[in-house]
Design an enzyme around this catalytic site. Structure first.
Site, PDB file in Angstrom:
ATOM      1  N   HIS A 133      -4.440  -9.201   3.760  1.00  0.00           N
ATOM      2  CA  HIS A 133      -5.946  -9.178   3.950  1.00  0.00           C
ATOM      3  C   HIS A 133      -6.517  -9.806   5.224  1.00  0.00           C
ATOM      4  CE1 HIS A 133      -6.612  -8.213  -0.578  1.00  0.00           C
ATOM      5  NE2 HIS A 133      -6.373  -7.122   0.174  1.00  0.00           N
TER       6      HIS A 133
ATOM      7  N   TYR B  81      -9.728 -10.772  -6.659  1.00  0.00           N
ATOM      8  CA  TYR B  81      -8.667 -10.997  -7.785  1.00  0.00           C
ATOM      9  C   TYR B  81      -8.947 -12.143  -8.707  1.00  0.00           C
ATOM     10  CZ  TYR B  81      -6.398  -7.304  -5.354  1.00  0.00           C
ATOM     11  OH  TYR B  81      -6.251  -5.957  -4.656  1.00  0.00           O
TER      12      TYR B  81
ATOM     13  N   ARG C  71      -0.490  -2.479  -6.697  1.00  0.00           N
ATOM     14  CA  ARG C  71      -0.814  -3.620  -5.799  1.00  0.00           C
ATOM     15  C   ARG C  71      -1.925  -4.357  -6.355  1.00  0.00           C
ATOM     16  NH1 ARG C  71      -1.410  -4.866  -0.283  1.00  0.00           N
ATOM     17  NH2 ARG C  71      -3.577  -5.131   0.602  1.00  0.00           N
TER      18      ARG C  71
ATOM     19  N   HIS D 260      -2.257   2.457  -6.421  1.00  0.00           N
ATOM     20  CA  HIS D 260      -2.907   1.226  -5.785  1.00  0.00           C
ATOM     21  C   HIS D 260      -3.040   0.111  -7.045  1.00  0.00           C
ATOM     22  CE1 HIS D 260      -4.261  -0.450  -2.218  1.00  0.00           C
ATOM     23  NE2 HIS D 260      -5.123  -0.960  -2.542  1.00  0.00           N
TER      24      HIS D 260
ATOM     25  N   LYS E  53      -2.243  -2.167   7.626  1.00  0.00           N
ATOM     26  CA  LYS E  53      -3.661  -1.829   8.444  1.00  0.00           C
ATOM     27  C   LYS E  53      -3.782  -2.333   9.643  1.00  0.00           C
ATOM     28  CE  LYS E  53      -6.584  -0.574   4.324  1.00  0.00           C
ATOM     29  NZ  LYS E  53      -7.874  -0.544   3.876  1.00  0.00           N
TER      30      LYS E  53
ATOM     31  N   ARG F  38       1.050  -1.030   0.037  1.00  0.00           N
ATOM     32  CA  ARG F  38       0.004  -0.127  -0.046  1.00  0.00           C
ATOM     33  C   ARG F  38       0.840   1.245   0.014  1.00  0.00           C
ATOM     34  NH1 ARG F  38      -2.177  -3.302   4.129  1.00  0.00           N
ATOM     35  NH2 ARG F  38      -4.220  -4.196   3.377  1.00  0.00           N
TER      36      ARG F  38
END
Length: 311
Positions: A266, A275, A243, A240, A171, A147
Protein backbone atom coordinates in the site's frame (compact mmCIF):
# COMPACT_ATOMS: atom_id res chain seq x y z
CA UNK A 1 -8.07 11.31 -35.69
CA UNK A 2 -10.64 8.63 -34.82
CA UNK A 3 -11.72 7.83 -31.26
CA UNK A 4 -10.14 4.38 -31.46
CA UNK A 5 -6.75 5.77 -32.49
CA UNK A 6 -6.85 8.43 -29.77
CA UNK A 7 -7.73 5.83 -27.15
CA UNK A 8 -4.91 3.51 -28.21
CA UNK A 9 -2.38 6.35 -28.11
CA UNK A 10 -3.70 7.44 -24.70
CA UNK A 11 -3.50 3.86 -23.40
CA UNK A 12 0.07 3.47 -24.62
CA UNK A 13 1.01 6.78 -22.99
CA UNK A 14 -0.41 5.62 -19.65
CA UNK A 15 1.68 2.46 -19.76
CA UNK A 16 4.96 3.76 -21.15
CA UNK A 17 5.09 7.41 -20.05
CA UNK A 18 2.99 7.58 -16.88
CA UNK A 19 4.01 4.03 -15.87
CA UNK A 20 0.51 3.12 -14.73
CA UNK A 21 -0.39 -0.52 -14.16
CA UNK A 22 -2.23 -2.47 -16.87
CA UNK A 23 -5.37 -2.48 -14.72
CA UNK A 24 -5.29 1.29 -14.13
CA UNK A 25 -4.58 2.02 -17.78
CA UNK A 26 -7.44 -0.24 -18.89
CA UNK A 27 -9.84 1.42 -16.41
CA UNK A 28 -8.89 4.93 -17.57
CA UNK A 29 -9.18 3.90 -21.20
CA UNK A 30 -12.67 2.48 -20.61
CA UNK A 31 -13.89 5.66 -18.86
CA UNK A 32 -12.38 7.82 -21.60
CA UNK A 33 -13.97 5.67 -24.30
CA UNK A 34 -17.41 6.16 -22.76
CA UNK A 35 -16.83 9.90 -22.50
CA UNK A 36 -15.48 10.35 -26.03
CA UNK A 37 -18.31 8.34 -27.56
CA UNK A 38 -20.80 10.36 -25.51
CA UNK A 39 -19.25 13.56 -26.90
CA UNK A 40 -19.62 12.19 -30.41
CA UNK A 41 -23.28 11.24 -29.93
CA UNK A 42 -23.93 14.66 -28.34
CA UNK A 43 -22.18 16.37 -31.28
CA UNK A 44 -19.69 18.12 -28.97
CA UNK A 45 -16.22 18.66 -30.42
CA UNK A 46 -13.31 17.55 -28.26
CA UNK A 47 -11.61 20.94 -28.44
CA UNK A 48 -14.76 22.66 -27.19
CA UNK A 49 -15.30 20.54 -24.08
CA UNK A 50 -16.18 22.54 -20.95
CA UNK A 51 -16.55 21.48 -17.33
CA UNK A 52 -20.33 21.42 -17.68
CA UNK A 53 -20.04 18.86 -20.47
CA UNK A 54 -18.16 16.51 -18.14
CA UNK A 55 -20.73 17.12 -15.41
CA UNK A 56 -23.53 16.24 -17.85
CA UNK A 57 -21.71 13.06 -18.84
CA UNK A 58 -21.25 12.03 -15.20
CA UNK A 59 -24.89 12.82 -14.46
CA UNK A 60 -25.88 10.49 -17.29
CA UNK A 61 -23.62 7.79 -15.86
CA UNK A 62 -25.20 8.21 -12.44
CA UNK A 63 -28.72 8.02 -13.88
CA UNK A 64 -27.74 4.73 -15.53
CA UNK A 65 -26.82 3.27 -12.15
CA UNK A 66 -23.09 3.97 -11.84
CA UNK A 67 -21.94 3.87 -8.21
CA UNK A 68 -19.92 6.56 -6.42
CA UNK A 69 -16.85 4.37 -6.73
CA UNK A 70 -17.37 4.02 -10.49
CA UNK A 71 -17.84 7.78 -10.86
CA UNK A 72 -14.67 8.39 -8.85
CA UNK A 73 -12.79 6.10 -11.25
CA UNK A 74 -14.37 7.91 -14.23
CA UNK A 75 -13.20 11.27 -12.93
CA UNK A 76 -9.68 9.94 -12.36
CA UNK A 77 -9.69 8.58 -15.91
CA UNK A 78 -10.91 11.87 -17.38
CA UNK A 79 -8.28 13.78 -15.42
CA UNK A 80 -5.63 11.50 -16.90
CA UNK A 81 -7.14 11.96 -20.37
CA UNK A 82 -7.14 15.73 -19.88
CA UNK A 83 -3.47 15.66 -18.88
CA UNK A 84 -2.68 13.71 -22.04
CA UNK A 85 -4.68 16.08 -24.25
CA UNK A 86 -2.92 19.11 -22.78
CA UNK A 87 0.51 17.55 -23.40
CA UNK A 88 -0.53 16.82 -26.99
CA UNK A 89 -1.79 20.41 -27.45
CA UNK A 90 -5.35 19.21 -28.01
CA UNK A 91 -6.62 21.06 -24.92
CA UNK A 92 -5.35 24.38 -23.62
CA UNK A 93 -6.04 23.35 -20.04
CA UNK A 94 -7.19 20.25 -18.21
CA UNK A 95 -10.79 21.19 -17.40
CA UNK A 96 -11.35 17.82 -15.71
CA UNK A 97 -9.20 18.99 -12.80
CA UNK A 98 -12.00 21.33 -11.75
CA UNK A 99 -14.09 18.33 -10.71
CA UNK A 100 -13.91 16.90 -7.21
CA UNK A 101 -14.08 13.16 -6.91
CA UNK A 102 -17.01 11.98 -4.78
CA UNK A 103 -16.03 10.75 -1.34
CA UNK A 104 -16.34 7.00 -1.35
CA UNK A 105 -16.96 5.31 1.96
CA UNK A 106 -14.66 2.35 2.42
CA UNK A 107 -16.50 -0.86 3.11
CA UNK A 108 -14.90 -2.97 5.81
CA UNK A 109 -13.48 -5.97 3.95
CA UNK A 110 -14.80 -9.43 4.73
CA UNK A 111 -12.19 -11.78 6.15
CA UNK A 112 -12.05 -15.48 6.91
CA UNK A 113 -11.07 -17.06 10.20
CA UNK A 114 -8.00 -19.28 10.31
CA UNK A 115 -10.31 -22.28 10.46
CA UNK A 116 -12.20 -21.13 7.36
CA UNK A 117 -8.96 -20.60 5.42
CA UNK A 118 -7.81 -24.11 6.38
CA UNK A 119 -11.16 -25.60 5.35
CA UNK A 120 -11.12 -23.74 2.02
CA UNK A 121 -7.60 -24.87 1.12
CA UNK A 122 -8.06 -28.41 2.46
CA UNK A 123 -10.40 -29.36 -0.42
CA UNK A 124 -7.55 -29.07 -2.94
CA UNK A 125 -6.46 -32.49 -4.18
CA UNK A 126 -2.64 -32.38 -4.47
CA UNK A 127 -2.40 -35.78 -6.17
CA UNK A 128 -2.41 -34.27 -9.68
CA UNK A 129 -0.10 -31.66 -11.29
CA UNK A 130 -2.95 -29.13 -11.39
CA UNK A 131 -3.79 -29.91 -7.78
CA UNK A 132 -0.18 -29.39 -6.71
CA UNK A 133 -0.24 -26.06 -8.56
CA UNK A 134 -3.44 -24.96 -6.83
CA UNK A 135 -2.07 -26.07 -3.47
CA UNK A 136 0.98 -23.83 -3.88
CA UNK A 137 -0.90 -21.02 -5.63
CA UNK A 138 -3.60 -20.36 -3.04
CA UNK A 139 -1.30 -21.00 -0.10
CA UNK A 140 1.03 -18.33 -1.48
CA UNK A 141 -1.81 -15.89 -2.16
CA UNK A 142 -2.93 -16.23 1.45
CA UNK A 143 0.42 -16.44 3.26
CA UNK A 144 1.92 -13.54 1.28
CA UNK A 145 -1.21 -11.40 0.82
CA UNK A 146 -0.84 -11.37 -2.96
CA UNK A 147 -3.21 -9.70 -5.37
CA UNK A 148 -4.56 -12.07 -8.01
CA UNK A 149 -2.58 -10.22 -10.72
CA UNK A 150 0.60 -10.51 -8.67
CA UNK A 151 0.20 -14.27 -8.35
CA UNK A 152 -0.53 -14.66 -12.06
CA UNK A 153 2.57 -12.67 -13.11
CA UNK A 154 5.01 -13.98 -10.48
CA UNK A 155 8.28 -14.98 -12.17
CA UNK A 156 10.34 -18.08 -11.33
CA UNK A 157 13.43 -15.87 -11.13
CA UNK A 158 11.74 -13.84 -8.38
CA UNK A 159 11.12 -16.83 -6.10
CA UNK A 160 14.08 -17.20 -3.74
CA UNK A 161 13.50 -20.54 -2.05
CA UNK A 162 16.63 -20.61 0.11
CA UNK A 163 15.80 -17.21 1.60
CA UNK A 164 12.04 -17.90 1.55
CA UNK A 165 11.42 -14.56 -0.15
CA UNK A 166 9.35 -13.36 -3.13
CA UNK A 167 10.11 -10.31 -5.25
CA UNK A 168 6.64 -9.10 -6.26
CA UNK A 169 5.70 -6.51 -8.89
CA UNK A 170 2.59 -4.73 -7.63
CA UNK A 171 0.46 -1.82 -8.78
CA UNK A 172 2.32 0.78 -10.80
CA UNK A 173 5.10 -1.80 -11.28
CA UNK A 174 6.26 -1.14 -7.71
CA UNK A 175 8.44 -3.88 -6.31
CA UNK A 176 8.30 -5.28 -2.80
CA UNK A 177 9.89 -8.23 -1.02
CA UNK A 178 7.63 -10.62 0.89
CA UNK A 179 8.77 -13.47 3.14
CA UNK A 180 6.91 -16.77 3.20
CA UNK A 181 6.82 -19.56 5.76
CA UNK A 182 7.57 -23.25 5.86
CA UNK A 183 4.12 -24.38 4.75
CA UNK A 184 4.25 -22.27 1.58
CA UNK A 185 7.86 -23.35 1.04
CA UNK A 186 6.97 -27.05 1.15
CA UNK A 187 4.08 -26.65 -1.29
CA UNK A 188 6.14 -24.51 -3.66
CA UNK A 189 8.98 -27.03 -3.74
CA UNK A 190 6.58 -29.86 -4.54
CA UNK A 191 4.94 -27.82 -7.30
CA UNK A 192 8.20 -26.57 -8.85
CA UNK A 193 9.93 -29.97 -8.71
CA UNK A 194 7.08 -32.31 -9.55
CA UNK A 195 4.15 -30.52 -11.17
CA UNK A 196 5.42 -27.51 -13.09
CA UNK A 197 7.70 -29.53 -15.43
CA UNK A 198 4.70 -31.73 -16.32
CA UNK A 199 2.47 -28.73 -17.00
CA UNK A 200 5.16 -26.89 -18.97
CA UNK A 201 5.98 -29.80 -21.26
CA UNK A 202 8.18 -28.48 -24.06
CA UNK A 203 7.15 -24.87 -23.50
CA UNK A 204 9.34 -22.30 -21.79
CA UNK A 205 7.71 -19.72 -19.54
CA UNK A 206 9.01 -17.20 -17.04
CA UNK A 207 5.88 -17.33 -14.87
CA UNK A 208 5.65 -19.62 -11.87
CA UNK A 209 2.06 -20.76 -12.21
CA UNK A 210 1.01 -22.47 -15.45
CA UNK A 211 -2.27 -23.83 -16.78
CA UNK A 212 -2.75 -27.32 -18.20
CA UNK A 213 -1.56 -26.08 -21.61
CA UNK A 214 1.79 -24.99 -20.21
CA UNK A 215 0.92 -21.30 -20.51
CA UNK A 216 0.91 -18.72 -17.69
CA UNK A 217 -2.32 -19.03 -15.74
CA UNK A 218 -4.59 -16.02 -16.23
CA UNK A 219 -6.40 -13.99 -13.61
CA UNK A 220 -9.65 -15.46 -14.92
CA UNK A 221 -8.19 -18.95 -14.60
CA UNK A 222 -7.31 -18.34 -10.94
CA UNK A 223 -10.74 -16.87 -10.30
CA UNK A 224 -12.53 -19.86 -11.86
CA UNK A 225 -10.43 -22.34 -9.90
CA UNK A 226 -11.21 -20.46 -6.68
CA UNK A 227 -14.93 -20.71 -7.44
CA UNK A 228 -14.51 -24.49 -7.50
CA UNK A 229 -12.90 -24.39 -4.06
CA UNK A 230 -15.83 -22.29 -2.79
CA UNK A 231 -18.35 -24.82 -4.05
CA UNK A 232 -16.47 -27.81 -2.62
CA UNK A 233 -15.72 -26.27 0.79
CA UNK A 234 -18.94 -24.35 1.35
CA UNK A 235 -16.87 -21.28 2.25
CA UNK A 236 -18.18 -18.14 0.52
CA UNK A 237 -15.34 -15.78 -0.38
CA UNK A 238 -13.38 -14.18 -3.20
CA UNK A 239 -9.72 -14.61 -4.09
CA UNK A 240 -9.09 -11.13 -2.69
CA UNK A 241 -10.62 -12.26 0.62
CA UNK A 242 -7.43 -14.26 1.20
CA UNK A 243 -5.41 -11.04 0.98
CA UNK A 244 -7.79 -9.32 3.41
CA UNK A 245 -7.51 -12.29 5.75
CA UNK A 246 -3.70 -12.26 5.56
CA UNK A 247 -3.60 -8.60 6.65
CA UNK A 248 -6.13 -9.05 9.44
CA UNK A 249 -4.47 -12.19 10.83
CA UNK A 250 -1.11 -10.39 10.90
CA UNK A 251 -2.58 -7.51 12.91
CA UNK A 252 -4.35 -9.91 15.23
CA UNK A 253 -1.02 -11.64 15.78
CA UNK A 254 0.62 -8.41 16.87
CA UNK A 255 2.20 -7.10 13.64
CA UNK A 256 2.52 -3.32 13.45
CA UNK A 257 0.57 -1.36 10.86
CA UNK A 258 3.67 -0.11 9.00
CA UNK A 259 4.96 -3.64 8.48
CA UNK A 260 1.59 -4.79 7.14
CA UNK A 261 1.53 -1.76 4.83
CA UNK A 262 4.92 -2.78 3.38
CA UNK A 263 3.87 -6.40 2.92
CA UNK A 264 0.64 -5.43 1.16
CA UNK A 265 2.35 -2.83 -1.01
CA UNK A 266 0.00 0.00 0.00
CA UNK A 267 1.33 3.45 -0.89
CA UNK A 268 -0.94 5.08 1.69
CA UNK A 269 -1.11 3.95 5.31
CA UNK A 270 -4.78 4.99 5.41
CA UNK A 271 -5.54 2.10 3.04
CA UNK A 272 -3.99 -0.35 5.48
CA UNK A 273 -5.74 1.16 8.48
CA UNK A 274 -9.08 -0.22 7.32
CA UNK A 275 -7.96 -3.60 8.68
CA UNK A 276 -7.87 -2.20 12.20
CA UNK A 277 -11.62 -1.62 11.84
CA UNK A 278 -12.04 -5.27 10.93
CA UNK A 279 -10.62 -6.21 14.32
CA UNK A 280 -13.01 -3.80 16.05
CA UNK A 281 -15.97 -5.26 14.17
CA UNK A 282 -15.02 -8.83 15.06
CA UNK A 283 -14.46 -7.88 18.69
CA UNK A 284 -17.84 -6.17 18.85
CA UNK A 285 -19.51 -9.20 17.29
CA UNK A 286 -17.94 -11.53 19.84
CA UNK A 287 -18.85 -9.21 22.70
CA UNK A 288 -22.49 -9.05 21.64
CA UNK A 289 -22.59 -12.82 21.22
CA UNK A 290 -21.27 -13.70 24.66
CA UNK A 291 -22.44 -10.62 26.57
CA UNK A 292 -25.75 -9.70 24.91
CA UNK A 293 -26.93 -7.66 27.89
CA UNK A 294 -23.96 -5.31 27.89
CA UNK A 295 -23.49 -2.21 25.80
CA UNK A 296 -20.45 -2.24 23.53
CA UNK A 297 -17.77 0.29 24.30
CA UNK A 298 -14.64 0.71 22.23
CA UNK A 299 -11.48 -0.08 24.27
CA UNK A 300 -10.40 3.54 23.89
CA UNK A 301 -13.59 4.79 25.52
CA UNK A 302 -14.41 4.92 29.26
CA UNK A 303 -16.47 1.94 30.42
CA UNK A 304 -19.28 3.05 32.69
CA UNK A 305 -20.40 0.69 35.46
CA UNK A 306 -24.10 0.23 35.98
CA UNK A 307 -24.55 1.19 39.64
CA UNK A 308 -27.84 -0.72 39.76
CA UNK A 309 -26.25 -4.00 38.73
CA UNK A 310 -24.48 -4.62 42.02
CA UNK A 311 -21.09 -4.86 40.30
Amino acid sequence: MTIDILLEQFYTDLLLVKRDSNETAATYKESSSLFLNWLSSSEIKLKDVAVQDIVNFLYKRRSEGASELTLAKDISGLRALGDYLVRKNMWEENVALELDRPKVSRAIPRVLTLEQVDKLLSVIDPSTPVGKRDDALFELIYSCGLRISEAATLKVANVHLNEKLLLVHGKGDKERIIPFGGRAYDKLVVYLDEARPVLAGNKISEEVFLNYRGEPISRKGIWKKFQELEAQSGISAKVHTLRHSFATHLLQGGADLRSVQELLGHSDLATTQIYTHVDDTQLKSSHEKYFPGHKWNHPDSVNEIDTNSGE
